[in-house]
Design a protein around this motif. Sequence first.
Motif, mmCIF file in Angstrom:
data_model
loop_
_atom_site.group_PDB
_atom_site.id
_atom_site.type_symbol
_atom_site.label_atom_id
_atom_site.label_comp_id
_atom_site.label_asym_id
_atom_site.label_seq_id
_atom_site.Cartn_x
_atom_site.Cartn_y
_atom_site.Cartn_z
ATOM 1 N N GLY A 46 3.386 -0.677 -7.606
ATOM 2 C CA GLY A 46 1.987 0.446 -7.297
ATOM 3 C C GLY A 46 1.426 -0.164 -8.864
ATOM 4 O O GLY A 46 1.223 -1.010 -9.119
ATOM 5 N N GLU A 47 0.672 1.105 -8.895
ATOM 6 C CA GLU A 47 -0.910 0.904 -9.564
ATOM 7 C C GLU A 47 -0.114 2.199 -10.892
ATOM 8 O O GLU A 47 0.792 3.213 -10.965
ATOM 9 C CB GLU A 47 -1.443 1.508 -9.425
ATOM 10 C CG GLU A 47 -2.269 0.732 -8.505
ATOM 11 C CD GLU A 47 -1.723 0.773 -6.804
ATOM 12 O OE1 GLU A 47 -1.462 1.453 -6.557
ATOM 13 O OE2 GLU A 47 -1.596 -0.595 -6.338
ATOM 14 N N LEU A 48 -0.484 1.672 -12.276
ATOM 15 C CA LEU A 48 -0.102 2.799 -13.227
ATOM 16 C C LEU A 48 -1.903 2.724 -13.681
ATOM 17 O O LEU A 48 -1.967 1.677 -14.541
ATOM 18 C CB LEU A 48 0.687 2.023 -13.990
ATOM 19 C CG LEU A 48 0.750 3.503 -15.703
ATOM 20 C CD1 LEU A 48 1.387 4.574 -14.909
ATOM 21 C CD2 LEU A 48 1.716 2.668 -15.956
ATOM 22 N N ILE A 102 3.838 4.792 -7.435
ATOM 23 C CA ILE A 102 4.743 3.703 -7.246
ATOM 24 C C ILE A 102 5.139 4.231 -5.818
ATOM 25 O O ILE A 102 5.342 4.942 -4.966
ATOM 26 C CB ILE A 102 6.492 4.474 -7.582
ATOM 27 C CG1 ILE A 102 6.415 4.665 -8.560
ATOM 28 C CG2 ILE A 102 7.430 3.595 -6.982
ATOM 29 C CD1 ILE A 102 7.600 5.259 -9.790
ATOM 30 N N HIS A 103 4.701 2.461 -5.093
ATOM 31 C CA HIS A 103 4.894 2.328 -3.322
ATOM 32 C C HIS A 103 6.423 2.480 -3.224
ATOM 33 O O HIS A 103 7.653 1.753 -4.253
ATOM 34 C CB HIS A 103 4.114 1.002 -3.444
ATOM 35 C CG HIS A 103 2.666 1.398 -3.780
ATOM 36 N ND1 HIS A 103 2.006 1.901 -3.334
ATOM 37 C CD2 HIS A 103 1.463 0.600 -4.522
ATOM 38 C CE1 HIS A 103 1.089 2.312 -3.321
ATOM 39 N NE2 HIS A 103 0.717 1.282 -4.370
ATOM 40 N N THR A 104 6.842 3.079 -2.052
ATOM 41 C CA THR A 104 7.855 2.824 -1.476
ATOM 42 C C THR A 104 7.440 2.478 0.087
ATOM 43 O O THR A 104 6.683 2.749 0.674
ATOM 44 C CB THR A 104 9.205 4.440 -1.340
ATOM 45 O OG1 THR A 104 8.645 4.986 -1.198
ATOM 46 C CG2 THR A 104 9.149 4.579 -3.271
ATOM 47 N N ASP A 105 8.806 2.679 0.317
ATOM 48 C CA ASP A 105 8.705 2.133 2.462
ATOM 49 C C ASP A 105 9.119 3.034 2.558
ATOM 50 O O ASP A 105 8.161 3.183 4.126
ATOM 51 C CB ASP A 105 10.369 1.245 2.524
ATOM 52 C CG ASP A 105 10.570 0.178 2.047
ATOM 53 O OD1 ASP A 105 9.933 -0.475 2.133
ATOM 54 O OD2 ASP A 105 12.636 -0.342 2.132
ATOM 55 N N ASN A 126 1.017 8.837 2.748
ATOM 56 C CA ASN A 126 0.975 7.466 2.265
ATOM 57 C C ASN A 126 -0.747 6.919 2.540
ATOM 58 O O ASN A 126 -1.459 7.633 3.396
ATOM 59 C CB ASN A 126 1.245 6.750 3.943
ATOM 60 C CG ASN A 126 1.313 5.738 3.697
ATOM 61 O OD1 ASN A 126 1.132 4.694 2.806
ATOM 62 N ND2 ASN A 126 2.806 4.679 4.357
ATOM 63 N N ILE A 127 -1.217 6.936 0.953
ATOM 64 C CA ILE A 127 -2.702 6.011 1.530
ATOM 65 C C ILE A 127 -2.854 4.278 1.606
ATOM 66 O O ILE A 127 -3.872 4.483 1.303
ATOM 67 C CB ILE A 127 -2.910 6.407 -0.675
ATOM 68 C CG1 ILE A 127 -1.947 5.831 -1.066
ATOM 69 C CG2 ILE A 127 -2.535 8.070 -0.539
ATOM 70 C CD1 ILE A 127 -2.076 5.659 -2.850
ATOM 71 N N ARG A 128 -1.945 4.376 2.368
ATOM 72 C CA ARG A 128 -1.878 3.010 2.335
ATOM 73 C C ARG A 128 -2.475 2.963 4.073
ATOM 74 O O ARG A 128 -1.524 3.425 4.656
ATOM 75 C CB ARG A 128 -1.183 1.465 1.612
ATOM 76 C CG ARG A 128 -1.350 1.542 0.540
ATOM 77 C CD ARG A 128 0.040 0.496 0.447
ATOM 78 N NE ARG A 128 -0.260 -0.561 -1.143
ATOM 79 C CZ ARG A 128 0.341 -1.609 -1.902
ATOM 80 N NH1 ARG A 128 0.929 -1.788 -1.156
ATOM 81 N NH2 ARG A 128 -0.231 -1.597 -3.225
#
Length: 197
Positions: A46-48, A102-105, A126-128
Amino acid sequence: MKKGFFVSCILLLIVLSGCNHKDSLATISRASDSEHANTFKELNIGELFEFDLTLNHADKTWVTIWIEKYENGKKDTQPLLELSYGRGPGKVQEGDIGFGIIHTDDAPLGFLYAPNVNITPQEIENIRSVGVFTGWDYAIEEEKIALKEGKTQLLGAYRVSKGNSIRTYDLHEEHEVKKMIHDDKKVFLLKIKVDEL
């Protein structure tokens, strides 16, 4: 003679700017080469986005950090995430604050943290999406800036485009921030405010 006067003026400005930060309620800067952010990148989880915060009067200040969400130009009534803390045990407190995704499924998890306090990662929408671009822009640099009592400071923006391109905006300019909110599909603004108690 002129050269000596010029050098003296520069040194005086440096000393005065240092005093201003020391006497301010708080200072903040973008964390340079953050180990935490680098770990997120290396693990591709993810991004931090991390910042260095100094509270010069931690025993009598209250800090609020939050994420504002805008969708198709309209602001949500409630912050996406919010964290408040204050009245530290000592006078001066230094530490990191940040916003992480944090990206999850399933849906991504968002969290905020500050010295000795954090919120548990929470599911955010969901932002993607396929065919759109996302991006993060910092609103402050690695040089410390003073936070004024009761004044909201924009730290950065996470954005989701309306299509297959994304442009840049000057987040130091309020009219540019408004244009970004209008132009992009979703905008998440990370903000901070320090109040004196």
